[in-house]
Design an enzyme around this catalytic site. Structure first.
Site, short mmCIF file in Angstrom:
data_model
loop_
_atom_site.label_atom_id
_atom_site.label_comp_id
_atom_site.label_asym_id
_atom_site.label_seq_id
_atom_site.Cartn_x
_atom_site.Cartn_y
_atom_site.Cartn_z
N TRP A 1 0.85 -1.18 0.00
CA TRP A 1 0.00 0.00 0.00
C TRP A 1 0.88 1.22 0.00
O TRP A 1 1.86 1.30 0.75
CB TRP A 1 -0.91 0.05 1.23
CG TRP A 1 -1.66 1.35 1.31
CD1 TRP A 1 -2.76 1.71 0.60
CD2 TRP A 1 -1.30 2.50 2.11
NE1 TRP A 1 -3.12 2.99 0.92
CE2 TRP A 1 -2.26 3.50 1.84
CE3 TRP A 1 -0.28 2.75 3.03
CZ2 TRP A 1 -2.21 4.75 2.46
CZ3 TRP A 1 -0.24 4.00 3.64
CH2 TRP A 1 -1.20 4.98 3.36
N GLU B 1 -3.13 -2.97 -2.39
CA GLU B 1 -4.25 -2.40 -1.63
C GLU B 1 -4.57 -0.99 -2.10
O GLU B 1 -3.70 -0.12 -2.18
CB GLU B 1 -3.88 -2.38 -0.14
CG GLU B 1 -4.95 -1.79 0.75
CD GLU B 1 -4.51 -1.73 2.20
OE1 GLU B 1 -5.23 -1.14 3.01
OE2 GLU B 1 -3.43 -2.27 2.53
N LYS C 1 -7.05 2.69 -2.16
CA LYS C 1 -7.64 3.65 -1.24
C LYS C 1 -8.40 4.70 -2.04
O LYS C 1 -8.01 5.02 -3.18
CB LYS C 1 -6.55 4.33 -0.38
CG LYS C 1 -7.08 4.98 0.90
CD LYS C 1 -5.95 5.28 1.87
CE LYS C 1 -6.51 5.72 3.22
NZ LYS C 1 -5.45 5.93 4.22
N ASP D 1 -9.75 -3.03 1.94
CA ASP D 1 -9.74 -2.49 3.30
C ASP D 1 -11.11 -1.86 3.55
O ASP D 1 -11.58 -1.04 2.77
CB ASP D 1 -8.63 -1.45 3.44
CG ASP D 1 -8.47 -0.95 4.88
OD1 ASP D 1 -9.45 -0.42 5.43
OD2 ASP D 1 -7.36 -1.07 5.43
N HIS E 1 -11.36 1.98 3.20
CA HIS E 1 -10.75 2.65 2.06
C HIS E 1 -11.71 2.96 0.93
O HIS E 1 -11.30 3.19 -0.21
CB HIS E 1 -9.58 1.82 1.53
CG HIS E 1 -8.37 1.88 2.40
ND1 HIS E 1 -7.14 1.42 2.01
CD2 HIS E 1 -8.19 2.39 3.64
CE1 HIS E 1 -6.27 1.61 2.98
NE2 HIS E 1 -6.89 2.19 3.98
N HIS F 1 -8.60 -6.38 4.85
CA HIS F 1 -8.20 -5.62 6.02
C HIS F 1 -9.50 -5.17 6.68
O HIS F 1 -10.13 -4.21 6.24
CB HIS F 1 -7.33 -4.43 5.63
CG HIS F 1 -5.89 -4.77 5.51
ND1 HIS F 1 -4.91 -3.81 5.39
CD2 HIS F 1 -5.25 -5.96 5.50
CE1 HIS F 1 -3.73 -4.40 5.30
NE2 HIS F 1 -3.92 -5.71 5.37
N ASP G 1 -12.08 6.48 6.95
CA ASP G 1 -11.00 5.58 7.33
C ASP G 1 -10.50 5.87 8.75
O ASP G 1 -9.34 6.19 8.97
CB ASP G 1 -9.85 5.72 6.33
CG ASP G 1 -8.81 4.62 6.48
OD1 ASP G 1 -9.16 3.53 6.96
OD2 ASP G 1 -7.64 4.87 6.13
N ASP H 1 -10.51 3.74 11.33
CA ASP H 1 -9.81 2.59 11.92
C ASP H 1 -10.14 2.37 13.38
O ASP H 1 -9.25 2.22 14.22
CB ASP H 1 -8.30 2.72 11.73
CG ASP H 1 -7.88 2.43 10.29
OD1 ASP H 1 -8.41 1.47 9.72
OD2 ASP H 1 -7.04 3.15 9.76
N ASP I 1 -7.17 -4.47 10.75
CA ASP I 1 -6.38 -3.26 10.56
C ASP I 1 -7.06 -2.09 11.25
O ASP I 1 -8.00 -1.51 10.72
CB ASP I 1 -6.21 -2.97 9.06
CG ASP I 1 -5.31 -1.77 8.80
OD1 ASP I 1 -4.74 -1.22 9.76
OD2 ASP I 1 -5.17 -1.38 7.62
#
Length: 415
Positions: A182, A223, A225, A256, A259, A283, A291, A293, A323
């Site tokens: 990434w 990956e 985004k 992800d 993302h 992820h 994003d 997380d 993640d």
């Protein structure tokens, strides 16, 4: 009493044609890749005092974060003692365990030998990621797509070496290492040339992947985004770019959960991606405001992700990893909550009478489909998860939290 509760649950599921013992057995074989960077807020140990860049931010200052590889491994080990099954640890390149002064383009397997030794002792696998952020050569906002040949070649070499480290992990541990690329490359404002950076990124990836590695040791993944802090208008590695590149080059595509657009869910992409990509890397995160997380919890999207994997029989081609990084709560608790939530979602899917539901759907009996799906929400799956924990010799229910508090008092508070 506990056995009676489980026996009652087993009988209820048996009435639907579901074998709870088999579901428990299947769950115990599913490996989840637990991300090391929750343990120290994504700082790593290679560069002392580095600041996070590349649109990455960990908020909070909860005491007790790991300061070196030994402490991080001890914390990971504690977390795994509270999570059923044997899993994997996902490392970033900045977590090299060495006293040698070495830059990212000089990393070698020997800088991660202690990680491989520890993983063998613990019976866990390792995954890997080149670290293309938080470095002076990423300050321009461009790495593998940089127009500066010196910068681009630096990151190409770093990623080449990362693949060799992944190969080393796979060979040493006897299980495939997923090496995921990434990069944060992009523009804050609207660019004139969208094509050029993507052409350079493709060239870089071709150079990175040109080295043939030992079969079965390393799996390459890329990956995407949607946007990032500092790359709000344009990200070079878009979903469309990487999806096309992964399919063309027979590598894994990484999805992800944070993302994509806030109303765009990766659960809805899994079956489409695996129709054309050979393998998939997930992820799993919890984006509250895009994003962000947050720690993974048993919410609707997590359940839908698990449903897609189980209903479509896609687990064998999917690598499930977590993640997120929350520095506002106990970091070990964050790992345990996320991992056990992922396992709960998978178990609920494994306890579903999928063939009965599929048959009703094919026959156009949507009334039965909806009614049964609603009834499943109230089934005693928690009793089955408790039985899973008992068989795995890990704490049942919230008893794990007492273990974390004890570890915090005895270990974390001394840091």
């Amino acid at each position: 009493m506990k056995n009676e509760i489980y026996e009652n649950a087993r009988e209820r599921y048996a009435e639907l044609g579901v074998n709870t013992d088999k579901a428990i057995e299947r769950l115990g074989k599913i490996k989840i890749s637990m991300h090391c960077w929750q343990g120290d807020d994504v700082l790593g140990f290679l560069f002392a005092g580095q600041e996070l860049t590349g649109g990455i931010q960990a908020t909070g200052n909860y005491p007790g974060k790991a300061r070196n590889a030994a402490e991080l491994r001890a914390d990971l080990q504690k977390a795994f003692s509270l999570i059923g099954g044997k899993h994997k640890v996902n490392l970033h390149a900045i977590y090299a365990d060495t006293d040698e002064r070495v830059d990212l383009d000089g990393l070698e397997p020997r800088h991660f030998a202690s990680w491989a030794d520890w993983a063998k002792e613990q019976g866990v696998g390792l995954d890997f990621n080149p670290t293309c952020f938080s470095h002076p050569k990423s300050e321009s906002g461009f790495t593998l797509s940089s127009a500066d040949e010196g910068i681009r070649s630096f990151w190409v070499e770093h990623c080449r070496r990362s693949r060799r480290i992944g190969e080393y992990f796979g060979r040493e541990l006897g299980q495939k290492c997923v090496t995921n690329i990434w990069v944060p490359d992009g523009y804050k404002d609207i660019p004139v040339d969208r094509l050029g950076p993507r052409q350079r990124l493709e060239r870089s990836l071709d150079e990175i992947l040109s080295e043939k590695l030992e079969e079965g040791c390393n799996l390459d993944a890329v990956e995407s985004k949607l946007f990032g802090i500092g790359s709000e208008s344009y990200v070079v590695g878009s979903h469309e770019f990487y999806m096309g590149y992964a399919v063309k080059n027979h590598i894994a595509i990484a999805l992800d959960a944070g993302h994509f657009h806030p109303m765009e869910y990766i659960s809805n992409k899994i079956s489409s991606a695996l129709m054309f990509a050979d393998e998939l890397l997930l992820h799993v995160s919890r984006p509250i405001r895009w994003d962000s997380d947050h720690v993974v919890i048993l919410d609707d999207e997590l359940q839908e992700i698990a449903n897609e994997l189980v209903r479509g029989n896609l687990l064998a081609r999917t690598h499930v990893g977590l993640d997120y990084f929350d520095a506002s709560i106990n970091r070990i608790a964050a790992w345990v909550i996320g991992m056990r939530s992922m396992q709960k979602a998978l178990l609920r899917s494994l306890l579903e009478p999928t063939e009965t539901l599929r048959r009703a759907e094919l026959e156009g009996d949507y009334t039965t489909r909806l009614a049964m799906l609603e009834e499943m929400k109230g089934m005693p799956w928690q009793a089955v998860f408790d039985r899973f924990c008992e068989e795995q010799s890990v704490p049942v229910g919230s008893a794990w939290l007492e273990e974390v508090r004890r570890y915090e008092k005895d270990v974390l508070s001394e840091r």
